[in-house]
Design an enzyme around this catalytic site. Structure first.
Site, PDB file in Angstrom:
ATOM      1  N   ASP A   1      14.456   5.605  32.516  1.00 14.84           N
ATOM      2  CA  ASP A   1      15.388   5.262  33.600  1.00 14.84           C
ATOM      3  C   ASP A   1      15.832   3.822  33.366  1.00 14.84           C
ATOM      4  OD1 ASP A   1      14.930   7.747  34.709  1.00 14.84           O
ATOM      5  OD2 ASP A   1      13.464   7.038  36.176  1.00 14.84           O
TER       6      ASP A   1
ATOM      7  N   ASP B   1      15.970  18.564  40.870  1.00 15.31           N
ATOM      8  CA  ASP B   1      14.960  17.687  41.468  1.00 15.31           C
ATOM      9  C   ASP B   1      14.291  18.506  42.553  1.00 15.31           C
ATOM     10  OD1 ASP B   1      15.920  15.721  39.837  1.00 15.31           O
ATOM     11  OD2 ASP B   1      16.970  14.614  41.398  1.00 15.31           O
TER      12      ASP B   1
END
Lengths: 217, 251
Positions: B130, B11
């Site tokens: 997600d 990330d």
């Protein structure tokens, strides 16, 4: 100088990065005449077989002439499939026809979780090695025949991403099994092809690219 | 035999690797190119870069990050986070990405999946889902997990495949950063529903979690971030363990 043939299928960035890392002088020729001046030709490609129609008659002639004149040629993924007579993916689009046979859709085996597309790292094996060795009652070969896979151990893993594949023929120097065996690498004289992506296959992939560049002198 | 893939996710915010817990509480974890180099040495199969802020400034930083990582490793590289248009995808590919991962944009304009699949091939298009448990099902969230998309995860994964996605990157929001193990029920439900590879994400904490998600979860690949960043678990150690467990991996 190596000529990297761009026919608009996907991107050339990763192949260019690998060639740059290997210190290779390469060009992307704008017209077919560029093929005649190259020490080797690379036809990369991801995507659809029909994209190869961008390689029209003048390109086919120039590439064919260069190969007949002794220039090594490496086809990658769709670029390898194009070396054959054609593909089920675009039945009306002829391949270059340097190798006999037609590419077919992998069938997979959904009951056993073998999915298509075939995506990921899989092993290279000498074609029919196990069956032949068993029939002859000799150990399976410890190395690949030919120049392209020189230095690789059988069961070396490389990165694939495709749904169509070429059949295992006499030109096949490595097969891979995904529910069924298919040609992972082919070699006949100075014509080479890999179904996988050597530019994305770590050290094994760089070794294969080096072997091809050596064949280019 | 096709091996199960181990994927390291970074990330990235403003050119640095960060990691949060359940999509919150970010902390720094290092330089992307240096991490990628280490993962490559250890035998990682793929690398994913997720741009987690995706502002205009970070978008420019992202292109430099992609180039720096692609310069270090000759492995498949996926870029995601804030890819909202064909131009964003083209910029990522131009910088060295082999695949782009779509999330919010794919739900907002599903035709983008098809457009990119036609331009780059399905193998270059990952749809990231997600998902959060709700009742007996799994709800899809977008905008970095902040917005309920009012879609069922299994049904959305099926639609993404039909529109041309080449892989599904499935993150359990309940497990993200918790190290409590992957959500194997979620992963199996999606994996059984589609015929494209499913990458399981969220919750990796120990070696056995990976074995679990490859067997019970029927995942084709497993993605982790923090356990690799802080070198709690090396990729090489994980792969040796999986092979001992009878799971095919590239060593």
């Amino acid at each position: 100088m190596i000529a990297l043939i761009d026919y608009g299928a996907g991107n050339l960035t990763s192949v260019k990065k690998a060639l740059t890392a290997l210190g290779v002088d390469f060009r992307v020729p704008r017209d077919p005449a560029g093929c005649g001046r190259a020490a080797g030709l690379i036809v990369p490609g991801v995507g659809h077989f029909s994209a190869t129609t961008a390689l029209d008659a003048p390109w086919r002639e120039a590439i064919g002439d260069a190969v007949r004149g002794g220039t090594p040629l490496l086809g990658i993924c769709v670029g390898m499939q194009w070396l054959f007579e054609g593909s089920e993916e675009a039945p009306d689009v002829p391949g270059l026809g340097l190798l006999s046979g037609r590419c077919r859709l992998l069938r997979g085996d959904s009951a056993r979780g073998v999915k298509v597309p075939h995506v990921g790292w899989n092993a290279l094996e000498p074609p029919n090695a196990a069956a032949e060795a068993a029939a002859l009652q000799v150990p399976a070969p410890e190395r690949f025949r030919g120049r392209l896979l020189s230095g690789l151990a059988p069961a070396a893993h490389v990165y694939f991403t495709h749904s169509f594949a070429a059949p295992v023929t006499a030109a096949c120097v490595a097969s891979t099994t995904h529910a069924e065996p298919f040609a992972a690498a082919v070699e006949r004289d100075r014509v080479f092809g890999v179904q996988f992506h050597p530019e994305k296959s770590g050290e094994a992939g760089l070794t294969i690219l080096r072997n091809f560049l050596e064949a280019c002198g | 035999m096709l091996t199960k893939r181990i994927i390291a996710c970074m990330d990235v915010r403003d050119g640095q690797v960060v990691k949060g817990v359940q999509f919150q509480q970010l902390r720094h974890a290092g330089d992307p190119a240096a991490l990628a180099r280490r993962y490559n040495t250890e035998g990682i199969d793929e690398v994913v870069i997720l741009d987690i802020t995706a502002t205009l400034e970070s978008r420019r930083a992202l292109a430099r990050t992609i180039e720096a990582v692609a310069h270090e490793i000759f492995l498949p590289l996926t870029v995601g986070g804030g890819i909202g248009s064909e131009e964003d995808a083209a910029a990522a590919v131009e910088a060295g990405a082999d695949k782009v991962s779509l999330n919010t944009a794919a739900l907002r304009s599903p035709e983008l999946i098809t457009t990119l699949a036609r331009r780059y091939g399905s193998q270059a298009v990952i749809v990231a889902v997600d998902a959060k448990r709700r009742g007996n099902g799994f709800a899809v969230y977008v905008r970095s997990g902040t917005t309920d998309a009012a879609r069922d995860a299994v049904e959305w994964a099926r639609e993404a495949e039909a529109r041309g996605a080449g892989e599904i990157l499935l993150t359990s929001m309940d497990r993200d950063g918790t190290r409590a193990g992957f959500d194997c029920e979620l992963t199996a439900a999606v994996s059984d529903a589609v015929n494209i590879p499913v990458i399981a994400s969220g919750g990796a904490g120990g070696l056995e979690h990976f074995a679990d998600v490859f067997t019970r979860g029927r995942a084709d690949a497993a993605l982790a971030a923090s356990i690799f960043h802080y070198a709690d678990t090396s990729v090489a150690e994980l792969k040796r363990y999986l092979r001992r467990e009878g799971i095919p991996v590239r060593l």
